[in-house]
Design an enzyme around this catalytic site. Structure first.
Site, PDB file in Angstrom:
ATOM      1  N   HIS A 111     105.411 -50.279 -27.990  1.00  0.00           N
ATOM      2  CA  HIS A 111     106.830 -50.143 -27.661  1.00  0.00           C
ATOM      3  C   HIS A 111     107.256 -51.115 -26.566  1.00  0.00           C
ATOM      4  CE1 HIS A 111     110.433 -47.598 -26.368  1.00  0.00           C
ATOM      5  NE2 HIS A 111     110.632 -47.814 -27.643  1.00  0.00           N
ATOM      6  N   LYS A 113     108.431 -54.457 -24.466  1.00  0.00           N
ATOM      7  CA  LYS A 113     109.287 -55.630 -24.642  1.00  0.00           C
ATOM      8  C   LYS A 113     108.928 -56.580 -23.501  1.00  0.00           C
ATOM      9  CE  LYS A 113     111.517 -52.115 -26.693  1.00  0.00           C
ATOM     10  NZ  LYS A 113     111.218 -50.683 -26.492  1.00  0.00           N
ATOM     11  N   ASP A 118     104.389 -69.935 -20.356  1.00  0.00           N
ATOM     12  CA  ASP A 118     103.597 -70.876 -19.545  1.00  0.00           C
ATOM     13  C   ASP A 118     102.911 -70.203 -18.366  1.00  0.00           C
ATOM     14  OD1 ASP A 118     104.335 -72.891 -21.278  1.00  0.00           O
ATOM     15  OD2 ASP A 118     105.993 -73.596 -20.033  1.00  0.00           O
ATOM     16  N   HIS A 290     120.406 -47.594 -24.215  1.00  0.00           N
ATOM     17  CA  HIS A 290     118.989 -47.847 -24.466  1.00  0.00           C
ATOM     18  C   HIS A 290     118.231 -48.104 -23.168  1.00  0.00           C
ATOM     19  CE1 HIS A 290     115.511 -49.943 -26.544  1.00  0.00           C
ATOM     20  NE2 HIS A 290     115.707 -48.897 -27.318  1.00  0.00           N
ATOM     21  N   LYS A 292     116.157 -47.808 -19.626  1.00  0.00           N
ATOM     22  CA  LYS A 292     115.023 -47.029 -19.122  1.00  0.00           C
ATOM     23  C   LYS A 292     114.756 -47.488 -17.686  1.00  0.00           C
ATOM     24  CE  LYS A 292     113.914 -48.162 -23.728  1.00  0.00           C
ATOM     25  NZ  LYS A 292     114.579 -47.102 -24.372  1.00  0.00           N
ATOM     26  N   ASP A 297     116.016 -43.851  -3.436  1.00  0.00           N
ATOM     27  CA  ASP A 297     116.271 -44.142  -2.019  1.00  0.00           C
ATOM     28  C   ASP A 297     116.732 -45.576  -1.792  1.00  0.00           C
ATOM     29  OD1 ASP A 297     115.721 -41.561  -1.341  1.00  0.00           O
ATOM     30  OD2 ASP A 297     113.676 -41.943  -0.634  1.00  0.00           O
TER      31      ASP A 297
END
Length: 386
Positions: A111, A113, A118, A290, A292, A297
């Site tokens: 899952h 991404k 380089d 979408h 996450k 603080d």
């Protein structure tokens, strides 16, 4: 997992900022590219990214494209052939061989991404390779990613290379197992302290969950979470409730539209206990969410691929960046607050108490079904026992 100082991190808001930055980086690559994505669609964005990968391969760049065997299973054969002919090395993580097979291993998806270019530039976030427009009447999909330079990019490259080589080995692609030697080690170029936190099914099963728990348990002023798929286990729920009860301001922004119906309704079971403890809940409504991410603080922050649900926390391979930086944290917090103020509705306790019987029954049934499915697969028995 180790902290690294001297990094430069840039917040990228949704595909509008992410894809131009990604395409620019791909076009500038000189030696190697690793790109991981759960979804990879042959739409406008997918074609642009693929064209950039093929151009890179044709000019001699070593290009590794790893996409999930379930999430990207419908990628057309002609699309795959075009990539291969140009020299792009394409692998599917755990390719699907049967749509009807009953096997708990099928839940162990890739899952992440993640992009490494380089060994000097990295991208980590929640944005898949697909267009972020879900319909003419909806706002673009709401999500985040980070662009990174500095010593931490070495770990991003190492994570991508390790998973690539593991996948090569499992699929007998030994000719692709050997990778180019690493180039110049990335030098410090900023002042941000950060680390890459991975979740896998070996040594780091609970690494991302533990990072959240540690930060929430230490919170003194504020916890702000924006998460599309939210069904935490007992430990995280207890941490959020305890934080709210000791006077910490706890704010959660969740998906308001129905995307994954079962999880959407199961999540609503948690509204009553959280609201009763003093947690503030908002639902994003002008499009699909979408994101996450979290800010605690106004200094600790995380951006990545991991939802706070059983799939991400118990079965999938995920990757999040955790950082300590007041400026970056404030930028992320400000953007979340903007979406709350302009694009979300607030859930109040009386909404839950005055709901009709079927509006209360449906979430309960959905939650019991999630628990039942988890019991059948053997995952999360301890965290979802109630």
């Amino acid at each position: 997992m180790q902290w690294y100082s001297g990094n430069q991190l840039a917040l990228l808001r949704s595909g509008t900022e992410y894809f131009p930055a990604l395409l620019t980086a791909l076009n500038a690559a000189r030696h190697e590219i690793f790109l991981e994505s759960y979804l990879y669609k042959p739409d406008k964005i997918g074609r642009q990214v693929s064209a950039a990968l093929m151009r890179a391969a044709r000019r001699g760049v070593s290009v590794q494209l790893l996409i999930d065997g379930f999430g990207a299973r419908d990628l057309p054969p002609a699309f795959r052939e075009s990539l291969a002919k140009a020299g792009v090395r394409l692998l599917f993580f755990r390719p699907e061989h049967s749509s009807f097979a009953i096997n708990r291993q099928r839940l162990r998806r890739m899952h992440r991404k993640l992009v490494s270019i380089d060994g000097q530039l990295g991208f980590v976030g929640g944005i898949n390779i697909l267009e972020d427009h879900d319909g003419p009447d909806l706002a673009p999909r709401y999500d985040y990613a980070l662009a990174l330079r500095g010593p931490l990019t070495r770990q991003i490259r190492a994570a991508a290379a390790a998973l690539w080589q593991q996948t090569c080995w499992s699929q007998f692609k030994m000719e692709w197992h050997r990778l180019p030697r690493r180039g110049t080690l990335p030098a410090p170029c900023g002042d941000i302290k950060a680390k890459l936190v991975k979740r896998d099914n070996l040594r780091h099963r609970r690494a991302i969950e533990s990072a959240y728990l540690d930060a929430i348990n230490k919170a003194r002023q504020e916890v702000v979470i924006a998460n599309a798929y939210f069904l935490p286990g007992i430990s995280l729920r207890h941490a959020l409730v305890t934080a709210a009860k000791r006077g910490v301001k706890v704010v959660i922004l969740l998906q308001g539209r129905i995307d994954q119906a079962l999880l959407h309704y199961a999540t609503r079971v948690l509204y009553g206990p959280l609201l009763a403890a003093g947690v503030t809940i908002h639902e994003y409504t002008i499009g699909f969410m979408h994101a996450k991410v979290a800010v605690i603080d106004r200094e600790w922050l995380t951006v990545g691929s991991s939802n706070i649900d059983p799939f991400s926390l118990l079965t999938a391979r995920e990757a999040n960046i955790v950082a300590m930086d007041k400026t970056l944290a404030e930028a992320l917090r400000t953007d979340i607050q903007l979406h709350i103020d302009q694009h979300a509705t607030t859930v109040h306790i009386h909404h839950v108490k005055r709901a009709r019987w079927w509006q209360r029954a449906l979430p309960w049934l959905a939650y019991q079904l999630v628990r039942g499915l988890m019991g059948l697969t053997g995952y999360g028995k301890r965290e979802y026992r109630e």
